[in-house]
Design a protein around this motif. Structure first.
Motif, short mmCIF file in Angstrom:
data_model
loop_
_atom_site.label_atom_id
_atom_site.label_comp_id
_atom_site.label_asym_id
_atom_site.label_seq_id
_atom_site.Cartn_x
_atom_site.Cartn_y
_atom_site.Cartn_z
N ASN A 18 19.60 0.00 0.24
CA ASN A 18 20.80 -0.06 1.08
C ASN A 18 20.60 0.57 2.45
OD1 ASN A 18 22.47 -1.53 -0.55
ND2 ASN A 18 23.42 0.25 -1.54
N THR A 19 19.63 1.52 2.56
CA THR A 19 19.40 2.14 3.86
C THR A 19 18.75 1.17 4.84
OG1 THR A 19 17.15 2.91 3.37
CG2 THR A 19 18.95 4.36 2.71
N GLY A 20 18.02 0.17 4.31
CA GLY A 20 17.33 -0.78 5.18
C GLY A 20 16.15 -0.18 5.93
N GLN A 21 15.71 1.05 5.54
CA GLN A 21 14.68 1.77 6.28
C GLN A 21 13.32 1.69 5.60
OE1 GLN A 21 15.00 3.65 9.20
NE2 GLN A 21 17.07 2.85 9.35
N TYR A 22 13.26 1.11 4.40
CA TYR A 22 12.03 1.19 3.62
C TYR A 22 11.46 -0.20 3.39
CZ TYR A 22 8.80 2.39 -0.12
OH TYR A 22 7.67 2.53 -0.89
N HIS A 23 10.17 -0.35 3.68
CA HIS A 23 9.57 -1.68 3.56
C HIS A 23 8.37 -1.70 2.64
CE1 HIS A 23 12.36 -2.89 6.59
NE2 HIS A 23 11.96 -1.87 7.35
N GLY A 24 8.19 -0.61 1.87
CA GLY A 24 7.12 -0.58 0.87
C GLY A 24 7.63 -1.11 -0.46
N VAL A 25 6.92 -0.78 -1.54
CA VAL A 25 7.35 -1.18 -2.88
C VAL A 25 7.76 0.07 -3.67
CG1 VAL A 25 6.06 -3.35 -2.94
CG2 VAL A 25 4.95 -1.21 -3.66
N TYR A 26 8.23 -0.15 -4.91
CA TYR A 26 8.73 0.96 -5.73
C TYR A 26 7.92 1.12 -7.01
CZ TYR A 26 12.83 0.71 -2.75
OH TYR A 26 13.67 0.71 -1.67
N HIS A 27 8.11 2.27 -7.65
CA HIS A 27 7.70 2.42 -9.04
C HIS A 27 8.81 3.20 -9.75
CE1 HIS A 27 4.59 2.19 -12.15
NE2 HIS A 27 5.19 3.26 -12.62
N SER B 151 0.82 -1.21 0.00
CA SER B 151 0.00 0.00 0.00
C SER B 151 0.86 1.27 0.00
CB SER B 151 -0.92 0.00 1.23
OG SER B 151 -0.15 0.16 2.39
N LEU B 152 2.19 1.10 0.05
CA LEU B 152 3.12 2.23 0.09
C LEU B 152 4.03 2.14 -1.12
CD1 LEU B 152 4.32 4.60 1.76
CD2 LEU B 152 5.67 2.91 3.00
N ILE B 153 3.91 3.13 -2.03
CA ILE B 153 4.69 3.08 -3.28
C ILE B 153 5.67 4.25 -3.32
CG2 ILE B 153 4.58 3.14 -5.80
CD1 ILE B 153 1.75 2.07 -5.64
N CYS B 154 6.96 3.94 -3.49
CA CYS B 154 7.99 4.97 -3.57
C CYS B 154 8.33 5.18 -5.05
CB CYS B 154 9.22 4.51 -2.80
SG CYS B 154 10.52 5.73 -2.78
N ILE B 155 8.16 6.41 -5.54
CA ILE B 155 8.37 6.70 -6.96
C ILE B 155 9.79 7.21 -7.16
CG2 ILE B 155 7.58 8.10 -8.92
CD1 ILE B 155 4.86 8.26 -7.47
N VAL B 156 10.60 6.50 -7.97
CA VAL B 156 11.99 6.88 -8.18
C VAL B 156 12.31 6.98 -9.66
CG1 VAL B 156 12.84 5.89 -6.02
CG2 VAL B 156 12.74 4.47 -8.07
N GLU B 157 13.48 7.57 -9.96
CA GLU B 157 13.86 7.78 -11.35
C GLU B 157 14.34 6.50 -12.01
OE1 GLU B 157 16.88 10.76 -11.84
OE2 GLU B 157 17.21 10.23 -13.94
N ASP B 158 15.34 5.83 -11.40
CA ASP B 158 15.85 4.61 -12.03
C ASP B 158 16.32 3.58 -11.01
OD1 ASP B 158 18.38 5.35 -11.26
OD2 ASP B 158 19.00 6.05 -13.22
N THR B 159 16.88 2.50 -11.51
CA THR B 159 17.21 1.36 -10.66
C THR B 159 18.30 1.70 -9.64
OG1 THR B 159 17.61 -1.01 -10.77
CG2 THR B 159 18.97 0.36 -12.18
N ARG B 160 19.13 2.71 -9.96
CA ARG B 160 20.17 3.11 -9.01
C ARG B 160 19.56 3.67 -7.73
NH1 ARG B 160 24.05 6.54 -12.81
NH2 ARG B 160 22.11 6.64 -13.95
N ASP B 161 18.42 4.39 -7.89
CA ASP B 161 17.75 4.95 -6.71
C ASP B 161 17.14 3.84 -5.86
OD1 ASP B 161 18.43 7.43 -7.72
OD2 ASP B 161 16.60 7.56 -8.91
N VAL B 162 16.60 2.81 -6.53
CA VAL B 162 16.07 1.66 -5.79
C VAL B 162 17.19 1.05 -4.95
CG1 VAL B 162 15.08 -0.65 -5.96
CG2 VAL B 162 14.29 1.15 -7.51
N MET B 163 18.37 0.86 -5.58
CA MET B 163 19.49 0.26 -4.85
C MET B 163 19.91 1.12 -3.68
SD MET B 163 21.60 -1.13 -8.13
CE MET B 163 23.06 -1.59 -7.26
N ALA B 164 19.93 2.46 -3.88
CA ALA B 164 20.35 3.37 -2.81
C ALA B 164 19.37 3.29 -1.64
CB ALA B 164 20.43 4.80 -3.35
N ILE B 165 18.06 3.28 -1.92
CA ILE B 165 17.08 3.24 -0.84
C ILE B 165 17.09 1.88 -0.16
CG2 ILE B 165 14.60 3.42 -0.29
CD1 ILE B 165 14.38 5.48 -2.55
#
Lengths: 205, 205
Positions: free
Chosen positions: A97-106, A81-95
């Motif tokens: 790596n923080t271990g702080q996010y448990h939602g999904v991406y777009h 139910s929580l979608i994080c909108i990012v530019e590209d796959t590098r941003d997914v990897m960066a987020i």
């Protein structure tokens, strides 16, 4: 540069077409590869070809994936139910790596940039709207770069999403941890005062 | 780094194995290639493979070449009695770019470096000695780097060549053109005074 061999020149030109690599660096890389065993160069060449021909993108979030649906989207314990909108796959990897996010991406696959001829239809925005309409999402987080293109994209997405019945958040901007106030640029510092938060909230973790 | 795809990870690791390229740069290059048309990536991959499989080295001077004998060695107007000894093909390109040299080359393919396990037998030194014995060479120029390895190699070559009936020269070392004396290191400056030359000689060109 004058090359003693056409094969050498072709290989240098291919490497020099990559971003941030000039002719001299390209020559160094090519001469390095020439000194490697033939099998290593074949593996290098084959790996690139395989990547380009076999790579797939997750049908839900458009992140690079080996399956039809990526590991994050198919994980049971991620909050759909929580979608994080990012530019590209590098941003997914960066987020991640923080271990702080448990939602999904777009993954949008870029930012709106009229200068480069990139409009909203070139990005994965339509599938985002379908996804929000058809899934039980109740919050999106806009995690795009604080550049002209990022802000344009954020504003476009905000206009598209504001009438949907969901919470629209943006990642917090302000002074970095460990940053000293005197060295921070005035825009960041000014905004960090204007968007101050109750101290108790900074303890919640 | 955690990758969302094994194919992506393999390609990043291949690029990161090149000198001077770390994981982040490798990822940037790989994502750039992913955005290119498939035909371009195939061309990149094919060019590398062709380079490694079809490259040849000149039989006389060991420079990279498309033919059995390179263009410099087969050129009629190059002075075959003057041989410039260099480390690799980059040095040949650098000297050719000056437009000041009209002799031929001999590419050693490296420098003597016991630390890296490179001895005289790993370099093209035997073929150099045969070449000097069997051709009408009357001068060799030692144009190697002013490093520990370069100096070791120069000294080894000097011992091997000093009893042959040829002139052995070394490229001039000193203050670069446009260089300011106050910023030059003391070894270079000291040597440039010790090895001073008659002013008239600097006019000869």
């Amino acid at each position: 540069m004058n090359f003693s061999s056409k094969l050498l020149e072709n290989a240098v030109n291919e490497f020099a077409s990559l971003p941030g690599i000039g002719q001299k660096t390209a020559l160094r890389l090519v001469l390095h590869l020439l000194n490697q065993p033939q099998a290593d160069v074949e593996k290098f060449s084959h790996t690139l070809l395989q990547l380009r021909n076999e790579i797939r993108f997750c049908e839900t979030c458009h992140n690079i994936s080996d399956q039809k649906v990526c590991e994050i989207c198919s994980a049971v314990k991620r909050d759909k139910s929580l979608i994080c909108i990012v530019e590209d796959t590098r941003d997914v990897m960066a987020i991640e790596n923080t271990g702080q996010y448990h939602g999904v991406y777009h993954v949008l696959g870029g930012l709106i940039s009229p200068m480069d001829g990139v409009g909203p239809s070139d990005l994965n925005i339509e599938s985002l709207i379908n996804r929000i309409d058809n899934s039980g999402a109740n919050e999106v987080i806009l995690a795009l770069s604080a550049t002209m293109e990022g802000d344009t994209t954020i504003f476009y997405l905000y206009k598209k999403l504001k009438d949907k019945n969901i919470q629209i958040s943006a990642i917090a901007r302000g002074i970095a941890f460990g940053g000293e106030l005197e060295y921070v640029d005035e825009i960041t510092l000014g905004r960090s005062i204007a968007t101050r938060i109750p101290y108790e909230n900074t303890l919640a973790r």
